[in-house]
Design an enzyme around this catalytic site. Structure first.
Site, short mmCIF file in Angstrom:
data_model
loop_
_atom_site.label_atom_id
_atom_site.label_comp_id
_atom_site.label_asym_id
_atom_site.label_seq_id
_atom_site.Cartn_x
_atom_site.Cartn_y
_atom_site.Cartn_z
N ASN A 25 0.84 -1.22 0.00
CA ASN A 25 0.00 0.00 0.00
C ASN A 25 0.86 1.25 0.00
OD1 ASN A 25 -3.04 -0.49 0.16
ND2 ASN A 25 -2.22 -2.04 1.55
N ARG A 76 4.06 1.71 25.85
CA ARG A 76 3.50 2.05 24.54
C ARG A 76 3.36 3.56 24.41
NH1 ARG A 76 -1.75 0.21 24.55
NH2 ARG A 76 -1.89 0.82 22.39
N ARG A 102 0.81 -2.18 15.06
CA ARG A 102 0.74 -1.79 16.47
C ARG A 102 -0.55 -1.01 16.68
NH1 ARG A 102 5.47 -1.66 19.64
NH2 ARG A 102 4.67 0.07 20.87
N ASN A 118 -6.15 4.74 8.05
CA ASN A 118 -5.73 3.34 8.03
C ASN A 118 -6.49 2.63 6.92
OD1 ASN A 118 -4.52 0.88 9.00
ND2 ASN A 118 -6.48 0.36 9.97
N HIS A 120 -8.04 -1.24 6.08
CA HIS A 120 -8.36 -2.52 6.71
C HIS A 120 -8.95 -3.44 5.65
CE1 HIS A 120 -9.45 -5.21 9.93
NE2 HIS A 120 -10.65 -5.35 9.37
N GLU A 154 -10.39 3.55 19.45
CA GLU A 154 -10.90 2.17 19.39
C GLU A 154 -10.45 1.54 18.07
OE1 GLU A 154 -15.24 0.19 20.16
OE2 GLU A 154 -15.04 2.36 20.17
N ASP A 156 -9.89 -0.08 14.58
CA ASP A 156 -10.69 -0.27 13.37
C ASP A 156 -12.08 0.39 13.44
OD1 ASP A 156 -8.66 -1.73 12.17
OD2 ASP A 156 -9.38 -3.62 12.99
N GLU A 185 -7.44 -2.37 -2.52
CA GLU A 185 -6.74 -1.52 -1.54
C GLU A 185 -5.83 -0.54 -2.27
OE1 GLU A 185 -4.80 -3.41 1.80
OE2 GLU A 185 -6.14 -5.13 1.70
#
Ligand code: GRF
Length: 215
Positions: A25, A76, A102, A118, A120, A154, A156, A185
């Site tokens: 991507n 983190r 991550r 993002n 998915h 939260e 996705d 994608e």
């Protein structure tokens, strides 16, 4: 209709790509930048994996790269703070997660609200998480696909920018379905980034509207 909570900026954008793996991507987005389809430049490629093929490609292409080793950070939060530092140093407008394995901390999500996207490999909100092509096959859905979305704390779950659907065939394996989804994608991720820097993405409530050019 809900009030506008965000409108993407119309400008030549500075992009940071975060990745952990092969980076197909990332490659698609870089190609779109190279041919001028995206009005922007890739200011940084950051990875949590020293040997991520995507990171090595970025280096070969002469892009600025950073490997942030998770082992060197106590938490983190500390890790993501270092990431924010790298991004801010380069005045990045948009963080593009491209196979970045991550989960982002709320601190990073809040610092870059509507500035992290993002992709998915499923039609969210169905099948969040991992191994989602196999989950789609096991569930017996007739269509799956991919989703470009803003990143919220939260996993996705942020507002959906673009989706593409593909059929699920009776003889599909995880790999054949993943390959069919990946083709889409590579179309919708560069397209979403292009729209972003054309100033054409508006968020109302949790819905994203794609504005006409020049609107
Ligand atoms: C893609 O399937 C993407 O949807 C998911 O991780 C995979 C990354 O692949 N988030 P690549 O590294 O971009 O080739």
């Amino acid at each position: 209709m809900d009030e506008v909570v965000f409108r993407s900026p119309r400008r030549k954008g500075r992009i940071a790509v975060f990745l952990s793996g092969r980076g197909s991507n990332f490659t698609a987005i870089r190609e779109a930048v190279e041919r001028g389809a995206i009005d922007g430049e890739i200011a940084l490629v950051l990875s949590n994996k020293a040997d991520a093929p995507g990171l090595l490609k970025a280096r070969e292409w002469g892009l600025e790269t950073v490997f942030l080793d998770p082992k060197l950070f106590a938490s983190r939060e500390d890790y993501d703070r270092a990431g924010v530092g790298e991004v801010e140093k380069r005045r990045v407008d948009l963080i593009v997660l491209a196979g970045y394995m991550r989960v982002l901390t709320p601190g990073l999500c809040d610092a870059f609200k509507y500035r992290i996207v993002n992709i998915h490999p499923a039609l969210l909100p169905s099948f969040p998480g991992l191994h989602v092509q196999q989950k789609a096959i096991d569930w017996g859905v007739r269509f799956s696909g991919c989703t470009v979305h803003f990143v919220a704390a939260e996993v996705d779950m942020g507002p959906i920018i673009l989706q593409a659907a593909v059929p699920v065939r009776p003889d599909d394996t995880e790999d054949t379905l993943a390959a069919r989804i990946l083709v889409e994608e590579h179309k919708i991720y560069p397209e979403a980034v292009r729209l972003y820097f054309e100033g054409r993405i508006e968020v109302r409530g949790r819905r994203v509207f794609i504005l006409e050019p020049g609107a």
